[in-house]
Design an enzyme around this catalytic site. Structure first.
Site, mmCIF file in Angstrom:
data_model
loop_
_atom_site.group_PDB
_atom_site.id
_atom_site.type_symbol
_atom_site.label_atom_id
_atom_site.label_comp_id
_atom_site.label_asym_id
_atom_site.label_seq_id
_atom_site.Cartn_x
_atom_site.Cartn_y
_atom_site.Cartn_z
ATOM 1 N N ASN A 193 0.768 -1.324 0.112
ATOM 2 C CA ASN A 193 -0.051 -0.131 0.032
ATOM 3 C C ASN A 193 0.943 1.414 0.083
ATOM 4 O O ASN A 193 0.329 2.478 0.266
ATOM 5 C CB ASN A 193 -0.747 -0.002 1.430
ATOM 6 C CG ASN A 193 -1.670 -1.244 1.239
ATOM 7 O OD1 ASN A 193 -2.478 -1.433 0.294
ATOM 8 N ND2 ASN A 193 -2.308 -1.503 2.190
ATOM 9 N N HIS B 77 -15.142 -1.368 3.621
ATOM 10 C CA HIS B 77 -14.046 -2.199 4.167
ATOM 11 C C HIS B 77 -14.578 -2.674 5.669
ATOM 12 O O HIS B 77 -15.545 -2.341 6.417
ATOM 13 C CB HIS B 77 -12.922 -1.410 4.537
ATOM 14 C CG HIS B 77 -11.660 -1.988 5.034
ATOM 15 N ND1 HIS B 77 -11.270 -1.914 6.398
ATOM 16 C CD2 HIS B 77 -10.713 -2.721 4.471
ATOM 17 C CE1 HIS B 77 -10.127 -2.814 6.828
ATOM 18 N NE2 HIS B 77 -10.005 -3.170 5.255
ATOM 19 N N GLU C 195 -16.479 3.933 0.670
ATOM 20 C CA GLU C 195 -15.049 4.254 -0.022
ATOM 21 C C GLU C 195 -15.066 5.183 -1.035
ATOM 22 O O GLU C 195 -16.064 5.149 -1.893
ATOM 23 C CB GLU C 195 -14.460 2.866 0.001
ATOM 24 C CG GLU C 195 -14.128 2.383 1.352
ATOM 25 C CD GLU C 195 -13.660 0.809 1.027
ATOM 26 O OE1 GLU C 195 -12.724 0.593 0.341
ATOM 27 O OE2 GLU C 195 -14.079 0.071 1.881
ATOM 28 N N SER D 80 -11.311 -0.994 -1.943
ATOM 29 C CA SER D 80 -10.023 -1.492 -1.603
ATOM 30 C C SER D 80 -9.524 -2.926 -1.958
ATOM 31 O O SER D 80 -8.461 -3.338 -2.713
ATOM 32 C CB SER D 80 -9.831 -1.834 0.054
ATOM 33 O OG SER D 80 -10.919 -2.829 0.348
ATOM 34 N N ASP E 163 -14.594 7.184 3.158
ATOM 35 C CA ASP E 163 -13.254 6.624 3.375
ATOM 36 C C ASP E 163 -12.424 6.665 2.345
ATOM 37 O O ASP E 163 -12.387 6.160 1.525
ATOM 38 C CB ASP E 163 -13.483 5.350 4.111
ATOM 39 C CG ASP E 163 -12.014 4.723 4.393
ATOM 40 O OD1 ASP E 163 -11.023 5.025 4.234
ATOM 41 O OD2 ASP E 163 -12.242 3.887 5.319
ATOM 42 N N HIS F 64 -7.578 4.566 0.264
ATOM 43 C CA HIS F 64 -6.684 4.242 -0.648
ATOM 44 C C HIS F 64 -6.412 5.577 -1.791
ATOM 45 O O HIS F 64 -5.793 5.096 -2.710
ATOM 46 C CB HIS F 64 -7.482 3.034 -1.577
ATOM 47 C CG HIS F 64 -7.414 1.944 -0.508
ATOM 48 N ND1 HIS F 64 -6.344 1.093 -0.438
ATOM 49 C CD2 HIS F 64 -8.412 1.408 0.109
ATOM 50 C CE1 HIS F 64 -6.672 0.117 0.507
ATOM 51 N NE2 HIS F 64 -7.821 0.427 1.055
ATOM 52 N N LYS G 31 -0.796 4.099 4.046
ATOM 53 C CA LYS G 31 -0.576 3.507 2.907
ATOM 54 C C LYS G 31 0.093 4.503 1.920
ATOM 55 O O LYS G 31 1.413 4.729 2.292
ATOM 56 C CB LYS G 31 -2.298 3.398 1.996
ATOM 57 C CG LYS G 31 -2.873 2.507 3.093
ATOM 58 C CD LYS G 31 -4.258 2.140 2.337
ATOM 59 C CE LYS G 31 -5.113 1.520 3.676
ATOM 60 N NZ LYS G 31 -4.713 0.383 4.127
HETATM 61 N N1 PMP Z 1 -10.122 1.793 5.391
HETATM 62 C C1 PMP Z 1 -10.021 1.124 4.489
HETATM 63 C C2 PMP Z 1 -10.748 1.355 3.155
HETATM 64 C C3 PMP Z 1 -9.082 0.106 4.471
HETATM 65 O O1 PMP Z 1 -8.732 -0.660 3.232
HETATM 66 C C4 PMP Z 1 -8.346 0.076 5.486
HETATM 67 C C5 PMP Z 1 -6.967 -1.075 5.604
HETATM 68 N N2 PMP Z 1 -6.606 -1.663 4.522
HETATM 69 C C6 PMP Z 1 -8.464 0.685 6.506
HETATM 70 C C7 PMP Z 1 -9.711 1.672 6.656
HETATM 71 C C8 PMP Z 1 -7.922 0.566 7.823
HETATM 72 O O2 PMP Z 1 -6.904 1.376 7.892
HETATM 73 P P1 PMP Z 1 -5.647 1.204 8.994
HETATM 74 O O3 PMP Z 1 -4.726 0.218 8.300
HETATM 75 O O4 PMP Z 1 -4.987 2.613 9.109
HETATM 76 O O5 PMP Z 1 -5.999 0.812 10.378
#
Ligand code: PMP
Length: 379
Positions: A43, A131, A175, A179, A205, A208, A239
């Site tokens: 990431n 997610h 999102e 993801s 969110d 990404h 990321k």
């Molecule tokens: N939101 C999304 C869309 C994710 O893909 C992820 C983890 N891959 C997270 C939140 C969690 O973030 P973190 O790794 O900082 O806990």
């Protein structure tokens, strides 16, 4: 005690057993089991995590400021070092919004915000593919919820029509770049839907997308020019920003409310000030990484085109699925590609829907066009 061992055995038999991989990182390469492979699963989207020049420059700043390596407390007790509020102000100013609040991770953010803000009088309408951390947040909130088909805003509108007036408020949750599919939400359409109905709040969110998209790297909300209209704009630092932690951009009132009611913020030791300082160091430089963003866009398009008809066409970003379907076939394909020098991983249910096991290519700015051409050959 339950027979956990036999449950693990069942997981192994169905090709679903997970193991922590023993890997060594070398720039954009990883070494595992005697193989050296190009990392296509990271990431670290802008390729900043291994940039020695940035690390050196930060360490020089660190020599002067000596930020501690532990906050030793929750921010509400003695952990609220000045660097926290400084970074919050920098982010709020950059997004030209009222307030920002930092969290220890995206997982903390997503499992804390909705439980703090939503209750039985709140309806949550979430995209089917959000997610796991958002799902956990929804479940912890105990609020009634429905999931609309992925990016199906007509269905979302039907749900809004049906439920408007039945609840104190409705939260739409999505999102921006998804993801596992790498496709992109139409945030402008969501903003317009939110404005068409009373008491609707939009939660996005950008985990990404922050750093990767938008002229200044502020994400899809910047690219689609709707930063001001998203009530809760979440992003993470683990990321593209090569750090750790997360933020929400919101109103001053919501920030204050979360400080009072959000359990993962109240009951957890804050991230080390040194970590926050590194995040700030990178965040301030985001506009400078436009070359990295362009390179990433070029290689992504190349791979998307090559995987068209095989799942790749779903993607609108640097996250590119190659859908295989069966779990075991997917594992075998990933192993084959690893033997050919490409470190890519199978993603299986329950992370993705049953029958859609896939290799998830996650490109970074330090993967070159030649690398992608070789990958395409290998595929
Ligand atoms: N939101 C999304 C869309 C994710 O893909 C992820 C983890 N891959 C997270 C939140 C969690 O973030 P973190 O790794 O900082 O806990």
């Amino acid at each position: 005690m339950k027979d956990y061992n036999s449950i693990l055995q069942e997981l192994e038999n169905s090709g679903n057993l997970r193991r922590l991989p023993e890997i060594v990182h070398k720039g954009n390469l990883v070494e595992k089991g005697g193989l050296t492979m190009l990392n296509l699963s990271s990431n670290d989207y802008l390729g900043l995590a291994s940039r020695r020049d940035l690390q050196q420059a930060f360490l020089e700043e660190w020599q002067e400021k000596q930020y501690p390596f532990s906050s030793s407390s929750s921010r509400l007790l003695t952990g609220n070092f000045r660097i926290y509020t400084e970074l919050e102000q920098v982010i709020a100013e950059r997004f030209n919004r009222e307030a920002t609040l930092l969290f220890n991770s995206g997982y903390h953010a997503n499992t804390g915000i909705l439980p703090a803000l939503a209750d039985k009088q709140t309806l949550i309408l979430a995209d089917k593919l959000v997610h796991a951390s958002i799902i956990d947040g929804i479940l912890l909130s105990n609020a009634p919820f429905q999931r609309f088909r992925h990016n199906d805003y007509d269905q979302l509108e039907t749900l809004l029509q049906k439920n408007t007036g039945q609840y104190e408020q409705i939260f739409i949750v999505t999102e921006s770049i998804f993801s596992m599919d790498g496709d992109v939400a139409d945030l402008r359409r969501l903003v317009s839907l939110k404005k068409s109905y009373p008491d609707v709040c939009l939660y996005v969110d950008e985990a990404h997308a922050i750093g990767v998209r938008g002229k200044n790297g502020l994400g899809i909300a910047e690219e689609q020019d709707c930063i001001q209209e998203i009530d809760l704009l979440v992003g993470t630092f683990g990321k593209a920003l090569a750090s750790m932690g997360a933020y929400v951009i919101c109103s001053r009132v919501i920030r204050e409310y979360l400080i009072n009611c959000m359990r993962p913020l109240i009951f957890s030791t804050a991230l080390p000030p040194a970590q926050i300082a590194w995040t700030q160091f990178i965040f301030e430089r985001l506009p400078e990484f436009s070359e990295e963003r362009e390179r990433l866009a070029t290689t992504s398009h190349l791979l998307i085109d090559a995987l068209s008809g095989k799942g790749g066409e779903i993607s609108g970003s640097h996250i590119i699925p190659y859908i295989i379907g069966d779990n075991k076939d997917c594992i075998l394909k990933a192993e084959e590609l690893q033997r050919k020098g490409f470190y890519c991983l199978p993603v299986r249910p329950p992370t993705v829907p049953k029958g859609t096991a896939r290799i998830r290519f996650s490109l970074t700015a330090d993967v070159t066009t030649e690398d992608i051409q070789q990958l395409i050959q290998a595929l």
